[in-house]
Enzyme design. Structure first.
Site, PDB file in Angstrom:
ATOM      1  N   HIS A  37       0.771  -1.249   0.000  1.00  0.00           N
ATOM      2  CA  HIS A  37       0.000   0.000   0.000  1.00  0.00           C
ATOM      3  C   HIS A  37       0.800   1.297   0.000  1.00  0.00           C
ATOM      4  CE1 HIS A  37      -3.602  -2.329   0.535  1.00  0.00           C
ATOM      5  NE2 HIS A  37      -3.094  -2.910   1.602  1.00  0.00           N
ATOM      6  N   HIS A 138      -2.939  -3.258   8.196  1.00  0.00           N
ATOM      7  CA  HIS A 138      -4.035  -3.545   7.266  1.00  0.00           C
ATOM      8  C   HIS A 138      -4.702  -2.234   6.871  1.00  0.00           C
ATOM      9  CE1 HIS A 138      -7.545  -5.394   5.438  1.00  0.00           C
ATOM     10  NE2 HIS A 138      -8.302  -4.649   6.208  1.00  0.00           N
TER      11      HIS A 138
END
EC number: 3.1.27.-
Length: 146
Positions: A37, A138
Site C-alpha cells: 500500500h 491492514h
C-alpha cells in the site's frame, strides 16, 4: 539454591530466544503493509501506473480486485496508530486526522488471471488502518469510494 538459579537462568534465556521472532513477525506485517500500500513518490497516477505497480508488488497472480497506494511520508502513516495523526474508528481501527494522497487501482474485466488491467482513481482521502504494536498492518478498503 544453585540449581534453582540455574533453572531460572535457563527459563530466562529461553524467553529471550523467543522474543526476537515475535518482534520480527510484527515488523514483517508492517513491511507487508508497506509493500502492498505505500509508494512515496509515484511516477504518474494513471492506469499504466496501477498496472505496473500491481505487477511489481506481486499483486497480480491472481489479479487483486482493488488496491490502494498511499503516497507521501511513511511517518505520517505510522502516526495514524497513535494520537498524533489518528483517531479511533469503529472496531479496533484508526482513521487518519488528515487526508493522504492516494491512488486506488480497480481491476477491469472479469478474469482474475494475468494480464491484469487496472483503472486508476487518484485523490486525497482520510485512510482507515488496523494497527498492531503501533504499526499499520491492514488498510481498510471500505472507506474508499472511488
Amino acid at each position: 539454591m544453585v540449581m534453582g538459579l540455574g533453572l531460572f537462568l535457563l527459563v530466562f534465556m529461553l524467553g529471550l530466544g523467543l522474543t526476537p521472532p515475535t518482534l520480527a513477525q510484527d515488523n514483517s506485517r508492517y513491511r507487508d503493509f508497506l509493500t502492498k500500500h505505500y509508494d512515496a513518490t509515484p511516477q504518474g497516477r494513471n492506469d499504466r501506473y496501477c498496472e505496473s505497480m500491481m505487477r511489481r508488488r506481486g499483486l497480480t497472480s491472481p489479479c487483486k480486485d482493488i488496491n490502494t497506494f498511499i503516497h507521501g511520508n511513511s511517518r505520517h502513516i505510522k502516526a495514524i496508530c497513535g494520537d498524533e495523526n489518528g483517531n479511533p474508528y469503529r472496531e479496533n481501527l484508526r482513521i487518519s486526522k488528515s487526508p493522504f494522497q492516494v491512488t486506488t487501482c480497480n481491476l477491469r474485466g472479469g478474469s482474475p488471471w494475468p494480464p491484469c488491467r487496472y483503472r486508476a482513481t487518484a485523490g486525497f482521502r482520510n485512510i482507515v488502518v488496523a494497527c498492531e504494536n503501533d504499526l499499520p498492518v491492514h488498510l481498510d478498503q471500505s472507506i474508499f469510494h472511488p
